[in-house]
Design a protein around this motif. Sequence first.
Motif, PDB file in Angstrom:
ATOM      1  N   ASP A 129       0.827  -1.219   0.000  1.00  0.00           N
ATOM      2  CA  ASP A 129       0.000   0.000   0.000  1.00  0.00           C
ATOM      3  C   ASP A 129       0.859   1.267   0.000  1.00  0.00           C
ATOM      4  N   ASP A 130       1.996   1.198   0.667  1.00  0.00           N
ATOM      5  CA  ASP A 130       2.877   2.370   0.745  1.00  0.00           C
ATOM      6  C   ASP A 130       3.745   2.530  -0.504  1.00  0.00           C
ATOM      7  N   GLU A 131       3.663   1.569  -1.398  1.00  0.00           N
ATOM      8  CA  GLU A 131       4.456   1.591  -2.632  1.00  0.00           C
ATOM      9  C   GLU A 131       5.953   1.743  -2.338  1.00  0.00           C
ATOM     10  N   THR A 132       6.384   1.029  -1.309  1.00  0.00           N
ATOM     11  CA  THR A 132       7.756   1.170  -0.802  1.00  0.00           C
ATOM     12  C   THR A 132       8.817   0.907  -1.857  1.00  0.00           C
ATOM     13  N   TYR A 133       8.575  -0.096  -2.702  1.00  0.00           N
ATOM     14  CA  TYR A 133       9.642  -0.503  -3.632  1.00  0.00           C
ATOM     15  C   TYR A 133       9.304  -0.267  -5.103  1.00  0.00           C
ATOM     16  N   ARG A 134       8.374   0.588  -5.359  1.00  0.00           N
ATOM     17  CA  ARG A 134       8.052   0.872  -6.761  1.00  0.00           C
ATOM     18  C   ARG A 134       9.162   1.675  -7.446  1.00  0.00           C
ATOM     19  N   VAL A 135       9.873   2.480  -6.703  1.00  0.00           N
ATOM     20  CA  VAL A 135      11.001   3.213  -7.303  1.00  0.00           C
ATOM     21  C   VAL A 135      12.155   2.241  -7.577  1.00  0.00           C
ATOM     22  N   TRP A 136      12.348   1.268  -6.691  1.00  0.00           N
ATOM     23  CA  TRP A 136      13.336   0.218  -6.978  1.00  0.00           C
ATOM     24  C   TRP A 136      13.011  -0.458  -8.309  1.00  0.00           C
ATOM     25  N   ALA A 137      11.738  -0.734  -8.533  1.00  0.00           N
ATOM     26  CA  ALA A 137      11.318  -1.331  -9.800  1.00  0.00           C
ATOM     27  C   ALA A 137      11.653  -0.417 -10.978  1.00  0.00           C
ATOM     28  N   ALA A 138      11.439   0.881 -10.784  1.00  0.00           N
ATOM     29  CA  ALA A 138      11.754   1.847 -11.836  1.00  0.00           C
ATOM     30  C   ALA A 138      13.263   1.914 -12.085  1.00  0.00           C
ATOM     31  N   ASN A 139      14.066   1.835 -11.014  1.00  0.00           N
ATOM     32  CA  ASN A 139      15.523   1.854 -11.167  1.00  0.00           C
ATOM     33  C   ASN A 139      16.016   0.643 -11.968  1.00  0.00           C
ATOM     34  N   SER A 140      15.462  -0.527 -11.644  1.00  0.00           N
ATOM     35  CA  SER A 140      15.880  -1.736 -12.358  1.00  0.00           C
ATOM     36  C   SER A 140      15.461  -1.672 -13.829  1.00  0.00           C
ATOM     37  N   THR A 141      14.283  -1.100 -14.065  1.00  0.00           N
ATOM     38  CA  THR A 141      13.803  -0.951 -15.444  1.00  0.00           C
ATOM     39  C   THR A 141      14.700  -0.004 -16.231  1.00  0.00           C
ATOM     40  N   GLN A 142      15.171   1.050 -15.576  1.00  0.00           N
ATOM     41  CA  GLN A 142      16.081   1.985 -16.253  1.00  0.00           C
ATOM     42  C   GLN A 142      17.396   1.297 -16.623  1.00  0.00           C
ATOM     43  N   GLU A 143      17.861   0.405 -15.761  1.00  0.00           N
ATOM     44  CA  GLU A 143      19.057  -0.378 -16.083  1.00  0.00           C
ATOM     45  C   GLU A 143      18.819  -1.232 -17.335  1.00  0.00           C
ATOM     46  N   PHE A 144      17.632  -1.767 -17.445  1.00  0.00           N
ATOM     47  CA  PHE A 144      17.250  -2.567 -18.613  1.00  0.00           C
ATOM     48  C   PHE A 144      17.408  -1.734 -19.880  1.00  0.00           C
ATOM     49  N   TYR A 145      16.891  -0.508 -19.832  1.00  0.00           N
ATOM     50  CA  TYR A 145      17.008   0.380 -20.998  1.00  0.00           C
ATOM     51  C   TYR A 145      18.463   0.775 -21.250  1.00  0.00           C
ATOM     52  N   ASP A 146      19.171   1.110 -20.180  1.00  0.00           N
ATOM     53  CA  ASP A 146      20.553   1.579 -20.327  1.00  0.00           C
ATOM     54  C   ASP A 146      21.453   0.498 -20.919  1.00  0.00           C
ATOM     55  N   GLN A 147      21.168  -0.748 -20.622  1.00  0.00           N
ATOM     56  CA  GLN A 147      21.998  -1.836 -21.140  1.00  0.00           C
ATOM     57  C   GLN A 147      21.581  -2.251 -22.552  1.00  0.00           C
ATOM     58  N   GLY A 148      20.491  -1.684 -23.042  1.00  0.00           N
ATOM     59  CA  GLY A 148      20.061  -1.995 -24.403  1.00  0.00           C
ATOM     60  C   GLY A 148      19.557  -3.412 -24.587  1.00  0.00           C
ATOM     61  N   VAL A 149      18.975  -3.974 -23.544  1.00  0.00           N
ATOM     62  CA  VAL A 149      18.433  -5.332 -23.648  1.00  0.00           C
ATOM     63  C   VAL A 149      17.268  -5.315 -24.626  1.00  0.00           C
ATOM     64  N   ALA A 150      17.239  -6.293 -25.522  1.00  0.00           N
ATOM     65  CA  ALA A 150      16.253  -6.283 -26.616  1.00  0.00           C
ATOM     66  C   ALA A 150      14.852  -6.671 -26.164  1.00  0.00           C
ATOM     67  N   GLY A 151      14.742  -7.532 -25.184  1.00  0.00           N
ATOM     68  CA  GLY A 151      13.424  -7.999 -24.765  1.00  0.00           C
ATOM     69  C   GLY A 151      13.566  -9.021 -23.661  1.00  0.00           C
ATOM     70  N   THR A 152      12.467  -9.605 -23.258  1.00  0.00           N
ATOM     71  CA  THR A 152      12.495 -10.609 -22.200  1.00  0.00           C
ATOM     72  C   THR A 152      11.786 -11.878 -22.672  1.00  0.00           C
ATOM     73  N   PRO A 153      12.179 -13.033 -22.144  1.00  0.00           N
ATOM     74  CA  PRO A 153      13.295 -13.247 -21.215  1.00  0.00           C
ATOM     75  C   PRO A 153      14.641 -13.120 -21.923  1.00  0.00           C
ATOM     76  N   PHE A 154      15.656 -12.742 -21.154  1.00  0.00           N
ATOM     77  CA  PHE A 154      17.001 -12.586 -21.701  1.00  0.00           C
ATOM     78  C   PHE A 154      17.991 -13.019 -20.640  1.00  0.00           C
ATOM     79  N   GLY A 155      18.831 -13.997 -20.982  1.00  0.00           N
ATOM     80  CA  GLY A 155      19.759 -14.530 -20.002  1.00  0.00           C
ATOM     81  C   GLY A 155      21.208 -14.417 -20.428  1.00  0.00           C
ATOM     82  N   LYS A 156      22.087 -14.362 -19.440  1.00  0.00           N
ATOM     83  CA  LYS A 156      23.533 -14.349 -19.665  1.00  0.00           C
ATOM     84  C   LYS A 156      24.201 -15.251 -18.630  1.00  0.00           C
ATOM     85  N   ILE A 157      25.278 -15.891 -19.044  1.00  0.00           N
ATOM     86  CA  ILE A 157      26.136 -16.629 -18.120  1.00  0.00           C
ATOM     87  C   ILE A 157      27.503 -15.952 -18.150  1.00  0.00           C
TER      88      ILE A 157
END
Length: 325
Positions: free
Chosen positions: A271-299
Amino acid sequence: MPNQPPRPRPRWADSLRSFVRGLGDQPTRPSPTDERVAEANYSGYRRLTRRHVVKNGDVMAAGSRERRDRAAAARAEAQAGEKRRERTVRIIGAVAVLAVVAGIIGVAVIARSSDENSNAIDVIEADPSAPVPDGVLGADSQWAYGVAYGTAGDDAPVLELWEDFQCPACGSLEEANGEGIAEVAETGIARVIWRPTAFLDRNLGNDASNRAIGAWGCAIDEGFTREYHDAVYANQPEEEGDGWSNAELVSIAEDVGMSGATLDSFSACVDDETYRVWAANSTQEFYDQGVAGTPFGKIDGVEIPTQSLADQPSLLAALTEATGN
């Protein structure tokens, strides 16, 4: 009676004799009636017999031709049916392959073009100073904002996996080999780092992925990292874009065993939306790394095909190769 000189024959008698002799010199001819009967008895029989024989031959030949025609038609129909079946199988196979490829390409295109619909919803902005759930990697990590899971040490290969909770292909991967991916983490074979992203929110015109990631962060704080992660995928809406309400996200927490004070704490966090900004931060990393889509894995930083992620023997082989064993 005194002899008398012979009396001359009458002239008509000689004429009669000549006529009779003439009749005897001529060949005997049957009467017109007899001739027609004889001709009928001969040639009519032959014609009748000939017609009868030819007619039987025609019937037999026609029957043989008809049987051959029917057999040929049956063969042609069977061959045509087989060709239709083969064509249908090829078409179905081609459609199936195209559907899979289209799904993968569609996700990649959505990821690349997501900014086009950025105004469809109120997007929560990234903020590196925002809190992260317990144990989640911080902004300075190589895998910033990732959820590290498992018991492996630092020398184990790292399997990082970008996912979006609303992504149907991610749900399919979870169904196919989610258990296997968790197993390599729990047995120490590899360090699994889940990389959450909410890129689909902008394209689907909702905020469901962001809220689901935020709720997952609340579940991580309560010690239900894998349980809640798997349950969200298990409760993925049938229609892409429907998402989850906050009440449904709390209901999922109850399904995985939260109750009492734990459930209350989780609900308050959502209810407090405590970690919604964390979700936004991780999503920005997704864009910054240029990931093409999901699912996407690396070893260890090297892309691993999705089909290998979905197949446990292939995944284990790739991890073994990464260790050099």
